[in-house]
Enzyme design. Sequence first.
Site, PDB file in Angstrom:
ATOM      1  N   HIS A   1       0.823  -1.306  -0.056  1.00  0.00           N
ATOM      2  CA  HIS A   1      -0.009  -0.011   0.081  1.00  0.00           C
ATOM      3  C   HIS A   1       0.736   1.323   0.069  1.00  0.00           C
ATOM      4  O   HIS A   1       0.750   2.160  -1.127  1.00  0.00           O
ATOM      5  CB  HIS A   1      -0.805  -0.102   1.104  1.00  0.00           C
ATOM      6  CG  HIS A   1      -1.735  -1.084   1.363  1.00  0.00           C
ATOM      7  ND1 HIS A   1      -2.673  -1.380   0.849  1.00  0.00           N
ATOM      8  CD2 HIS A   1      -1.477  -2.168   2.443  1.00  0.00           C
ATOM      9  CE1 HIS A   1      -3.345  -2.487   1.090  1.00  0.00           C
ATOM     10  NE2 HIS A   1      -2.522  -2.928   2.318  1.00  0.00           N
TER      11      HIS A   1
HETATM   12  C1  BDR Z   1      -3.263   0.618   5.082  1.00  0.00           C
HETATM   13  O1  BDR Z   1      -3.310   0.072   6.432  1.00  0.00           O
HETATM   14  C2  BDR Z   1      -2.029  -0.111   7.108  1.00  0.00           C
HETATM   15  O2  BDR Z   1      -2.380  -1.495   7.614  1.00  0.00           O
HETATM   16  C3  BDR Z   1      -1.293  -0.023   6.184  1.00  0.00           C
HETATM   17  O3  BDR Z   1       0.009   0.392   6.902  1.00  0.00           O
HETATM   18  C4  BDR Z   1      -1.708   0.850   4.902  1.00  0.00           C
HETATM   19  O4  BDR Z   1      -1.603   2.083   5.361  1.00  0.00           O
HETATM   20  C5  BDR Z   1      -3.946  -0.384   4.349  1.00  0.00           C
HETATM   21  O5  BDR Z   1      -5.178  -0.393   4.398  1.00  0.00           O
END
Ligand code: BDR
Length: 312
Positions: A241
């Site tokens: 992500h």
């Molecule tokens: C987001 O949530 C967190 O777990 C990750 O770091 C990312 O920013 C993804 O949904």
Amino acid sequence: MTTPLIIDCDPGQDDAVALLLAMANPSELELLGVTVVAGNVPLARTVYNARVIRELAGRLDVPVLAGCPRPILLPPRTAEYIHGEGGIDGADLPEPSAPPELTHAVVWLIETLRLAARPVTLATLGPLTNIATALVMAPDIAGKVERLVLMGGAIGQGNVTASAEFNIYVDPHAAAAVFSAGLDLTMIGLDVTHQARATPARIARIAAAGTKAARAAAGMLDFFSARYAESGRVAGGAPLHDPCVIAYLLRPELFEGRPMEVEVETASALTLGRTACDPHLRRGRPANALVLERIDAEGYFSLIADSMINLR
Ligand code: BDR
Ligand code: CA
């Protein structure tokens, strides 16, 4: 000309790789500081992790600042089930020696933006509590924000509930404040990040960069992918992500998107934290965000692998 940048984050393995990617590209990104928020793990741990990554990158020139320990209205929610108890499990890294700054991240954000000679880009990788609080305390800082690029939300399915993505779900009130602040906003949601999967071949490519940072990044991504698979979410490579935000700043041509009207749901128990995204502007309101929809995943992972070579 370099881009003055502040990263607000909650490390997290993917936040950690995003920090490494930014710190590996100083000729393009002038990283003014890293502000930290509670999210994937509690604040004490996210701050510790940001310090660990700063030392791994050899960037003690970058201040790390602790921000808000909980969302504005809701109780804290964390994600150890994905990130492990430490948040950056998978990398075996030494205790950091340099402390965080004493100033609160929100105060630092306000002062830094007010004093900045030219507008600053904000990259946000976690719940938006620090940014929303800064905007409430000092609305004038909006004028010093060049643009805000965030990882969060989804046009389609969420990842915490059917409706909501983690960063928005954890602090929907903060997200609503940020989306309605009139900033130049770019949203990178799950629709994009789930196209960017850390497959074993891509992780091996990062490891092959051969530096300590590259090996740590690969270790974290192995752990992250294994947790995604074990939890029954995504097999064959976790969605990577947060580095998408930094990659977009470095190589916007890897992405495609459209302006949309985005509103964050704060009232419904069923759809709390939903980012309702409308490219057709059916509510008669103007677009308030560029919402990215596609990524060149091969180009993205090449950028990460190549950048890791810069960090000795
Ligand atoms: C987001 O949530 C967190 O777990 C990750 O770091 C990312 O920013 C993804 O949904
Ligand atoms: Ca994050």
